[in-house]
Design a protein around this motif. Sequence first.
Motif, PDB file in Angstrom:
ATOM      1  N   LEU A   7       3.573   4.411  -6.128  1.00 28.05           N
ATOM      2  CA  LEU A   7       4.100   4.391  -4.767  1.00 28.05           C
ATOM      3  C   LEU A   7       5.540   3.903  -4.758  1.00 28.05           C
ATOM      4  N   PRO A   8       6.434   4.567  -4.039  1.00 24.90           N
ATOM      5  CA  PRO A   8       7.798   4.062  -3.893  1.00 24.90           C
ATOM      6  C   PRO A   8       7.826   2.926  -2.882  1.00 24.90           C
ATOM      7  N   PRO A   9       8.934   2.174  -2.818  1.00 21.74           N
ATOM      8  CA  PRO A   9       8.982   1.010  -1.939  1.00 21.74           C
ATOM      9  C   PRO A   9       8.610   1.287  -0.487  1.00 21.74           C
ATOM     10  N   ALA A  10       9.142   2.331   0.108  1.00 21.18           N
ATOM     11  CA  ALA A  10       8.849   2.589   1.518  1.00 21.18           C
ATOM     12  C   ALA A  10       7.366   2.884   1.735  1.00 21.18           C
ATOM     13  N   SER A  11       6.732   3.565   0.810  1.00 17.80           N
ATOM     14  CA  SER A  11       5.311   3.876   0.964  1.00 17.80           C
ATOM     15  C   SER A  11       4.448   2.628   0.779  1.00 17.80           C
ATOM     16  N   ILE A  12       4.851   1.733  -0.129  1.00 15.70           N
ATOM     17  CA  ILE A  12       4.159   0.457  -0.271  1.00 15.70           C
ATOM     18  C   ILE A  12       4.210  -0.289   1.066  1.00 15.70           C
ATOM     19  N   ALA A  13       5.392  -0.308   1.659  1.00 16.20           N
ATOM     20  CA  ALA A  13       5.563  -0.996   2.932  1.00 16.20           C
ATOM     21  C   ALA A  13       4.759  -0.334   4.046  1.00 16.20           C
ATOM     22  N   ASP A  14       4.669   0.990   4.020  1.00 15.31           N
ATOM     23  CA  ASP A  14       3.845   1.693   5.001  1.00 15.31           C
ATOM     24  C   ASP A  14       2.411   1.192   4.960  1.00 15.31           C
ATOM     25  N   ILE A  15       1.880   1.099   3.754  1.00 18.10           N
ATOM     26  CA  ILE A  15       0.485   0.682   3.600  1.00 18.10           C
ATOM     27  C   ILE A  15       0.319  -0.775   4.000  1.00 18.10           C
ATOM     28  N   ARG A  16       1.270  -1.626   3.634  1.00 20.21           N
ATOM     29  CA  ARG A  16       1.214  -3.033   4.033  1.00 20.21           C
ATOM     30  C   ARG A  16       1.310  -3.203   5.548  1.00 20.21           C
ATOM     31  N   SER A  17       1.936  -2.266   6.203  1.00 23.42           N
ATOM     32  CA  SER A  17       2.121  -2.379   7.653  1.00 23.42           C
ATOM     33  C   SER A  17       0.849  -2.097   8.437  1.00 23.42           C
ATOM     34  N   GLY A  18      -0.148  -1.507   7.784  1.00 27.74           N
ATOM     35  CA  GLY A  18      -1.376  -1.154   8.475  1.00 27.74           C
ATOM     36  C   GLY A  18      -1.279   0.118   9.285  1.00 27.74           C
ATOM     37  N   ALA A  19      -0.183   0.872   9.126  1.00 27.20           N
ATOM     38  CA  ALA A  19       0.033   2.069   9.931  1.00 27.20           C
ATOM     39  C   ALA A  19      -0.453   3.349   9.270  1.00 27.20           C
ATOM     40  N   VAL A  20      -1.125   3.231   8.126  1.00 26.45           N
ATOM     41  CA  VAL A  20      -1.606   4.418   7.412  1.00 26.45           C
ATOM     42  C   VAL A  20      -3.104   4.573   7.648  1.00 26.45           C
ATOM     43  N   GLU A  50      -7.026   5.398   7.428  1.00 21.35           N
ATOM     44  CA  GLU A  50      -8.005   5.192   6.353  1.00 21.35           C
ATOM     45  C   GLU A  50      -8.314   6.478   5.597  1.00 21.35           C
ATOM     46  N   SER A  51      -8.257   7.624   6.283  1.00 23.71           N
ATOM     47  CA  SER A  51      -8.544   8.890   5.597  1.00 23.71           C
ATOM     48  C   SER A  51      -7.540   9.146   4.488  1.00 23.71           C
ATOM     49  N   VAL A  52      -6.274   8.780   4.707  1.00 20.38           N
ATOM     50  CA  VAL A  52      -5.234   8.936   3.689  1.00 20.38           C
ATOM     51  C   VAL A  52      -5.526   8.029   2.504  1.00 20.38           C
ATOM     52  N   LEU A  53      -5.871   6.773   2.787  1.00 22.13           N
ATOM     53  CA  LEU A  53      -6.117   5.801   1.719  1.00 22.13           C
ATOM     54  C   LEU A  53      -7.327   6.201   0.879  1.00 22.13           C
ATOM     55  N   HIS A  54      -8.395   6.608   1.531  1.00 16.88           N
ATOM     56  CA  HIS A  54      -9.597   7.012   0.787  1.00 16.88           C
ATOM     57  C   HIS A  54      -9.334   8.262  -0.049  1.00 16.88           C
ATOM     58  N   ALA A  55      -8.539   9.192   0.473  1.00 16.05           N
ATOM     59  CA  ALA A  55      -8.224  10.396  -0.299  1.00 16.05           C
ATOM     60  C   ALA A  55      -7.387  10.051  -1.523  1.00 16.05           C
ATOM     61  N   MET A  56      -6.408   9.169  -1.381  1.00 14.79           N
ATOM     62  CA  MET A  56      -5.618   8.734  -2.539  1.00 14.79           C
ATOM     63  C   MET A  56      -6.516   8.158  -3.623  1.00 14.79           C
ATOM     64  N   LEU A  57      -7.441   7.294  -3.214  1.00 13.31           N
ATOM     65  CA  LEU A  57      -8.337   6.658  -4.187  1.00 13.31           C
ATOM     66  C   LEU A  57      -9.244   7.690  -4.851  1.00 13.31           C
ATOM     67  N   GLN A  58      -9.727   8.652  -4.083  1.00 10.90           N
ATOM     68  CA  GLN A  58     -10.588   9.688  -4.654  1.00 10.90           C
ATOM     69  C   GLN A  58      -9.815  10.531  -5.666  1.00 10.90           C
ATOM     70  N   LEU A  59      -8.616  10.930  -5.303  1.00 10.87           N
ATOM     71  CA  LEU A  59      -7.801  11.735  -6.212  1.00 10.87           C
ATOM     72  C   LEU A  59      -7.424  10.961  -7.464  1.00 10.87           C
TER      73      LEU A  59
END
Length: 362
Positions: free
Chosen positions: A238-251, A253-262
């Motif tokens: 993850l690049p810095p801005a995407s790390i911050a996106d996830i830390r912000s809580g604005a992403v 859950e479907s995106v997060l679960h798909a990343m983990l599955q992939l």
Amino acid sequence: MVLPPPPRGPLAGNVARRSVLLGTAAWCLSATACSGGSTSPTATPPAAGSPATHPSSGTMSPGTTSPPTGSPTPSATASPPAELPASVAWRPGPGEIEPAAKVAAVRLVEALGTWPAGQSGDDDAVGRVAKLGISEGFASQLAQEAGTLRPSADAAVVRVIDAQYGGILSDTASVLVVCDQPTLTGTTVKPGGTTVDVRLSRTSDGWRVTALHPAAPGPARTTTAAARDVLAQSRIELPPASIADIRSGAVHESVLHAMLQLAGTYRLSVSVVRSGHPLDVFGTDRPSDHPLGRAFDVWRVDGRAVVDPATSRTLITAFMRAAAAAGSYNVGGPVLLTGGTTVNQFFSDDTHHDHVHVGFTS
């Protein structure tokens, strides 16, 4: 990003641990002035990263004896001064559709976001941009638009991770410049970085920057278990801005679960999640899924760049189908796939020639 006509537009955590290979120097920006504006605003993320501290110990190891009386006392070894990494200019690889557009965007970001100690002021930034052949008046405007690309620091270095299209049409383009940007303040080197949506237009002399839409920081919030798992997963880069996106809580859950599955099958290098992406699908008034936290883009799969013609199309095709199986209703990439469980589940165009888009509904 530019998508075909689906009903909706397409939709971090130790920074230092997530590294990427960078290109070697190349300078291609033409030397005439820029002018213009932008077609839509850009989603903005929180900045990520904090300085790491490593206290040293002055204790003797077991079995060590004190020097005899009268002997000179050994002096402590001075720590080397803190230094920023060297600047490395990005250059496009094979397979790019409009490499000159990306070079024009990247050179401006590198100029605005890289400076030695003592040269962080507005006049210094304008001078660096003017050296690219941009008029001082417009260089001043761009320096004011730079936002998070010009953090408060004595010195900084931009190291571009990837330059990806946010959209490309016949005479206009959006290039998303994804970068690490370590800074030096006093004796402290701090990791950081941002994503900048650079807008360009095509003229008779080539591509010219017309505006900047840099990501802006936002507050970190309490994260979910899925978000923590994504941030801890070494197979998700993850690049810095995407790390911050996830830390912000604005992403979503479907995106997060798909990343983990992939990540169970592939090593995926993410370029953009929410921040630094156009609010609308480029060239339209349809909202993009990215600013809503319902999409992510992947620029490398298993260490192979999507844009590189040497990357196996079988690998890209399999990854795209795996993304659909992970729940994406809107998968775009350099290969147009058939089938799918929904209408227009798969698509391909020039914008997605350099990455795989994975979008989700609410």
